[in-house]
Design a protein around this motif. Sequence first.
Motif, PDB file in Angstrom:
ATOM      1  N   GLY A   1      40.378  41.843 -31.007  1.00 56.83           N
ATOM      2  CA  GLY A   1      39.816  40.509 -31.269  1.00 56.83           C
ATOM      3  C   GLY A   1      39.392  39.787 -30.000  1.00 56.83           C
ATOM      4  O   GLY A   1      39.857  40.082 -28.913  1.00 56.83           O
ATOM      5  N   ASP A   2      38.512  38.824 -30.172  1.00 54.87           N
ATOM      6  CA  ASP A   2      37.898  38.121 -29.041  1.00 54.87           C
ATOM      7  C   ASP A   2      38.840  37.193 -28.293  1.00 54.87           C
ATOM      8  O   ASP A   2      38.590  36.828 -27.150  1.00 54.87           O
ATOM      9  N   GLU A   3      39.929  36.818 -28.963  1.00 51.92           N
ATOM     10  CA  GLU A   3      40.857  35.883 -28.321  1.00 51.92           C
ATOM     11  C   GLU A   3      41.599  36.521 -27.145  1.00 51.92           C
ATOM     12  O   GLU A   3      42.071  35.827 -26.257  1.00 51.92           O
ATOM     13  N   LEU A   4      41.733  37.850 -27.197  1.00 54.17           N
ATOM     14  CA  LEU A   4      42.493  38.557 -26.173  1.00 54.17           C
ATOM     15  C   LEU A   4      41.608  39.603 -25.513  1.00 54.17           C
ATOM     16  O   LEU A   4      41.480  40.717 -26.010  1.00 54.17           O
ATOM     17  N   LYS A   5      41.000  39.241 -24.409  1.00 54.80           N
ATOM     18  CA  LYS A   5      40.148  40.213 -23.702  1.00 54.80           C
ATOM     19  C   LYS A   5      40.953  40.784 -22.538  1.00 54.80           C
ATOM     20  O   LYS A   5      41.092  40.159 -21.490  1.00 54.80           O
TER      21      LYS A   5
ATOM     22  N   GLU B   1      36.128  42.842 -12.429  1.00 66.03           N
ATOM     23  CA  GLU B   1      36.862  43.274 -13.608  1.00 66.03           C
ATOM     24  C   GLU B   1      36.158  44.467 -14.253  1.00 66.03           C
ATOM     25  O   GLU B   1      34.960  44.685 -14.056  1.00 66.03           O
ATOM     26  N   GLY B   2      36.892  45.260 -15.031  1.00 68.94           N
ATOM     27  CA  GLY B   2      36.325  46.446 -15.671  1.00 68.94           C
ATOM     28  C   GLY B   2      35.802  46.158 -17.062  1.00 68.94           C
ATOM     29  O   GLY B   2      35.811  45.015 -17.523  1.00 68.94           O
TER      30      GLY B   2
ATOM     31  N   LYS C   1      29.438  37.805 -16.538  1.00 74.01           N
ATOM     32  CA  LYS C   1      30.541  37.614 -15.581  1.00 74.01           C
ATOM     33  C   LYS C   1      30.654  38.797 -14.632  1.00 74.01           C
ATOM     34  O   LYS C   1      31.084  39.884 -15.020  1.00 74.01           O
ATOM     35  N   LEU C   2      30.228  38.568 -13.383  1.00 77.40           N
ATOM     36  CA  LEU C   2      30.260  39.646 -12.386  1.00 77.40           C
ATOM     37  C   LEU C   2      30.898  39.168 -11.079  1.00 77.40           C
ATOM     38  O   LEU C   2      30.528  39.605  -9.996  1.00 77.40           O
TER      39      LEU C   2
END
Length: 343
Positions: free
Chosen positions: A39-43, A29-30, A24-25
């Motif tokens: 956790g992966d649910e909240l990036k 985003e940083g 994703k570019l």
Amino acid sequence: MKLVKENIENINKYEPNKKPYRIKLDANEGENIFFSDIGDELKLNLYPDGDSSLLRDEIGKYLNVDPNNIVAGNGSSEMIELVMKAFIDKGDIILSFIPTFSMYQIFSQIYSAKFIGINSNENFVQDVDVLIEEAKNIKPKIIFICNPNNPTGYLMNKYEIKKLLNNTDSLVVVDEAYIEFAQGSMVEYISQYENLIVLRTLSKAFGLAAIRVGYMVSNKHIIDIINKVKSPYNLNSISQYVGVKALREKEKMFQYIEEVKKERKYLYNELKKFPIEVYPSNGNFIFFKSEVSKLDEKLNEKGILIRSFSKDLENYYRVTVGNRWENEEFIKSLKEILENENS
Ligand SMILES: *Cc1c(COP(=O)(O)O)cnc(C)c1O
């Protein structure tokens, strides 16, 4: 009556990229350098889902409504503002019973609308026929119905609101912030009427005021218009995440509602024992009148905070239904103050 503003009708909705990806570019985003361990649910390095899709799915299940009939955002406050943004031109009229939630009037001022309040009857009963008559005369763009009403606790029934909808072309916005503490939601009628918008929130019954999740339910035409004026990433990921979790455990909320109703009854009965005018409430609060001057300040000296009002509503107060201990402490302090007044 044409409701939507012309300049809004011609907007093309801002559409963020929703294509699947390997890398994703696309959005500057940083890296996930903070909170990478939650956790992966909240990036938290990525922009939130602009459509709050998961949240809307859960709300849809909760209300038995198609998620396409829902917009979610930062509290019902944002929803009230979005309605004005989309529909109010300078000088348009906004009609509501008074007293009611003050934000309708504040946003009316911000959007240069003319707010007209219809006085409730004795005991703060709201007469739908008076509202219908007034709407015929002054042709408001929007009619706000706060149901149950804040601060009075008065509830209009479905038949009255349907009568209003059948007798007006104005946009009817039913603010159901407290409906879980009562019954008679208008959500099931959104497809039957072109001009019905229902506002709901997780701030009260779900006890989640901090996350600022509110939502609107309406027909697809209105939802499309609202989506044009809504900012693209209006609801942050943490709020969406917490909202989804809560809705998946909604039994907790139903249990809490029963608790509040029980406490509301207790508080009402206790208040009735005093020389105080108490109004029956369908919300998580009770509205009352006391001739004791500055009652709120006297309670505050004892560490208790209640809501007071000015001008026409001087001597009226609104107290939130607390837990049993809080309610007992409030009643105890009130008793002390009233006894002191008489001695
Ligand atoms: C508390 C309240 C709201 C909720 O506002 P949020 O922005 O969702 O927290 C909306 N309408 C009324 C009448 C309220 O009392």
